[in-house]
Design an enzyme around this catalytic site. Structure first.
Site, PDB file in Angstrom:
ATOM      1  N   HIS A  75     -34.282  25.177  14.828  1.00 35.29           N
ATOM      2  CA  HIS A  75     -33.312  24.062  14.690  1.00 35.29           C
ATOM      3  C   HIS A  75     -32.009  24.697  13.929  1.00 35.29           C
ATOM      4  CE1 HIS A  75     -31.269  20.295  14.652  1.00 35.29           C
ATOM      5  NE2 HIS A  75     -30.938  20.406  13.564  1.00 35.29           N
ATOM      6  N   ASP A 133     -33.579   7.256  13.459  1.00 37.24           N
ATOM      7  CA  ASP A 133     -32.486   8.237  12.924  1.00 37.24           C
ATOM      8  C   ASP A 133     -31.037   7.810  13.882  1.00 37.24           C
ATOM      9  OD1 ASP A 133     -31.101  10.544  11.762  1.00 37.24           O
ATOM     10  OD2 ASP A 133     -31.217  11.265  14.017  1.00 37.24           O
ATOM     11  N   ARG A 166     -24.210   5.839   9.364  1.00 36.76           N
ATOM     12  CA  ARG A 166     -23.680   6.914   8.231  1.00 36.76           C
ATOM     13  C   ARG A 166     -22.403   7.426   8.844  1.00 36.76           C
ATOM     14  NH1 ARG A 166     -28.238  11.103   8.755  1.00 36.76           N
ATOM     15  NH2 ARG A 166     -26.649  12.157   7.263  1.00 36.76           N
ATOM     16  N   SER A 208     -33.060  13.034   8.201  1.00 39.87           N
ATOM     17  CA  SER A 208     -32.393  12.811  10.012  1.00 39.87           C
ATOM     18  C   SER A 208     -32.884  14.139  10.698  1.00 39.87           C
ATOM     19  CB  SER A 208     -31.015  12.838   9.954  1.00 39.87           C
ATOM     20  OG  SER A 208     -30.383  12.909  11.075  1.00 39.87           O
ATOM     21  N   LYS A 226     -36.432  14.125  13.730  1.00 36.27           N
ATOM     22  CA  LYS A 226     -36.601  14.519  15.012  1.00 36.27           C
ATOM     23  C   LYS A 226     -37.543  15.765  15.181  1.00 36.27           C
ATOM     24  CE  LYS A 226     -32.151  14.232  14.561  1.00 36.27           C
ATOM     25  NZ  LYS A 226     -30.634  14.269  14.528  1.00 36.27           N
TER      26      LYS A 226
HETATM   27  N1  URA Z   1     -27.862  16.853  11.987  1.00 33.11           N
HETATM   28  C1  URA Z   1     -28.429  15.893  12.213  1.00 33.11           C
HETATM   29  O1  URA Z   1     -29.271  15.519  13.072  1.00 33.11           O
HETATM   30  N2  URA Z   1     -28.554  14.811  11.146  1.00 33.11           N
HETATM   31  C2  URA Z   1     -27.752  14.940  10.074  1.00 33.11           C
HETATM   32  O2  URA Z   1     -27.706  14.179   9.263  1.00 33.11           O
HETATM   33  C3  URA Z   1     -27.116  16.071  10.016  1.00 33.11           C
HETATM   34  C4  URA Z   1     -27.073  17.158  10.912  1.00 33.11           C
END
Ligand code: URA
Length: 443
Positions: free
Chosen positions: A82, A161, A168, A183, A187
């Site tokens: 990621h 999220d 946010r 966050s 995932k």
């Molecule tokens: N990428 C994400 O998936 N979440 C965040 O809070 C920041 C970057």
């Protein structure tokens, strides 16, 4: 339990228990807690932070708020990578096939581009026919058959999220370390891989400008992944300059194919090899040096390119575009941006360059907008180069020529020139594992 008590506790700097965080996450997903209370909670977290335990508990609760992929019946080590996002960041297009060619199972869910950062799903969709919206069964079948699949995020992955991120975004609470870490990791954990490598970017094109902040975020995320029983590590990489030369979807796919053929830009190839090697080493395939050689061999032998072709075909894409990248349609209009004076290119505001590519049609300002897969920027020079007045600094590609003037101005405003060269920066700043931070030698 009452939400107002939990907001008060966090506001006063207290640490929330696992049960309290579960209450907030479940309430957010079910719609029982109003947005104003969730927003107040998020702001309290921004000011007060969270302990490592709270961050892990929040992440696990968010990960379990929707579907948790179970890949355990697929043989082999399931690996995921990621990136925290950047400009010209096409590393997945090389790292996934390299790692799969070396025997790992790459079952990866990726996102679309938003704002100045690009997204892997958009890049792959520039290959005609390539499908990124797959059912759970299709995703598993492709992974089982080819050992590699890169798809868009399934609808019900970490819905907490989705809810919290949307709040946010409009309450100025994105830039909180525990909220970013939870966050991203919620995932990743829900996606089911055994091994997770994080590419945490720093610099003018990244979420975080300072490398120390990127290391701190990486440590948090590695801690969370490890606590959840996944082998997790992070590379901290430079995003103070775009990666490679191409910015924009099909332009980046072409550059990735060039790199897998052994003649892509060196910075992009080096970072991709470093990421693939880190993934292999995390999966127990050998020492750092052995894994780097395996990754390089996968490029040299053509095995990584063959994997990209196989994945393309399995996901409905036309593999002839991998064999002959000149098939990708070109934008109808191309114009240079010329150097305003002689001098060294001292700095590139990389987010601003990303915004210039959005103006050309390569990205989107708001989720859901259409993009032009052929649009973007191909750099002719990068930070550290000496340029002569009038020389092309970059080529802008678009199907909407009215966009040139603003994109050119935007691109130029991102550059700083001077009479001396800037000090060189390392592409890889550090490697963060469960137990240590290894700083790269040439920092
Ligand atoms: N990428 C994400 O998936 N979440 C965040 O809070 C920041 C970057």
């Amino acid at each position: 339990m009452h939400m107002i008590d939990l907001i008060t506790k966090k506001k006063q700097g207290g640490a929330l228990s696992r049960a309290e965080l579960d209450y907030i996450v479940c309430g957010a997903v079910r719609g029982d807690i109003p947005d104003y209370q969730l927003s107040a909670f998020l702001m309290a977290v921004c000011f007060r932070g969270m302990t490592a335990q709270e961050t892990t508990d929040l992440t696990l609760s968010m990960a379990r708020s929707g579907d948790m992929a179970d890949l355990s019946d697929i043989p082999g080590v399931k690996a995921d990578k990621h990136s925290t996002g950047g400009v010209g960041d096409k590393t997945t297009l090389a790292v996934a096939p390299i790692a799969a060619a070396c025997g790992l199972v790459l079952a990866k869910m990726s996102g679309r581009g938003l704002g100045h950062t690009g997204g892997t799903v958009d890049k792959l969709e520039s290959i005609p026919g390539f499908r990124t919206e797959l059912s759970g069964e299709e995703f598993r079948a492709i992974v089982q058959k080819t050992g590699i699949c890169v798809a868009g995020q399934s609808g019900n992955l970490a819905p907490a999220d989705k809810k919290l991120y949307a709040l946010r975004d409009v309450t100025a609470t994105v830039d909180s370390m525990p909220l970013i870490a939870s966050s991203i990791m919620s995932k990743k954990l829900a996606a089911g891989a055994d091994v997770i490598l994080l590419d945490v970017k720093y610099g003018s094109g990244a979420f975080l400008a300072a490398p120390e902040d990127a290391v701190a975020l990486a440590k948090r995320m590695v801690e969370i992944g490890t606590a959840a029983g996944r082998r997790t590590a992070a590379l901290i990489t430079d995003m103070d300059v775009p990666l490679g030369l191409a910015i924009g979807n099909s332009l980046e796919v072409r550059e990735a194919i060039d790199s897998l053929r052994g003649h892509g830009p060196q910075d992009y190839t080096r970072v991709s090899v470093a990421l693939a090697a880190a993934l292999l080493s995390l999966a127990g395939r050998g020492t750092a040096d052995e894994c780097r050689r395996m990754a390089e061999d996968a490029i040299r032998s053509g095995a990584a390119l063959a994997k990209l072709r196989e994945m393309t075909e399995a996901q409905g894409g036309d593999p002839r575009y991998i064999d002959e990248p000149s098939r990708f349609p070109r934008a109808a209009y191309t114009e240079p941006v010329s150097a305003p004076s002689d001098g060294y290119l001292q700095h590139m505001d990389t987010a601003q360059i990303g915004r210039a590519s959005v103006l050309l049609g390569a990205g989107r300002e708001r989720a859901g907008e259409a993009i032009d897969h052929a649009a973007g920027i191909v750099l002719a020079h990068k930070t550290g180069d000496f340029v002569r007045q009038g020389e092309p600094l970059a080529w802008l590609h678009t199907n909407h020529p009215a966009a040139f003037a603003e994109a050119q101005a935007s691109f130029l405003s991102a550059l700083a020139f001077g009479s001396t060269p800037p000090s060189p920066r390392a592409e890889i700043y550090a490697y963060v594992t469960e137990n240590q931070v290894i700083y790269h030698r040439n920092n």
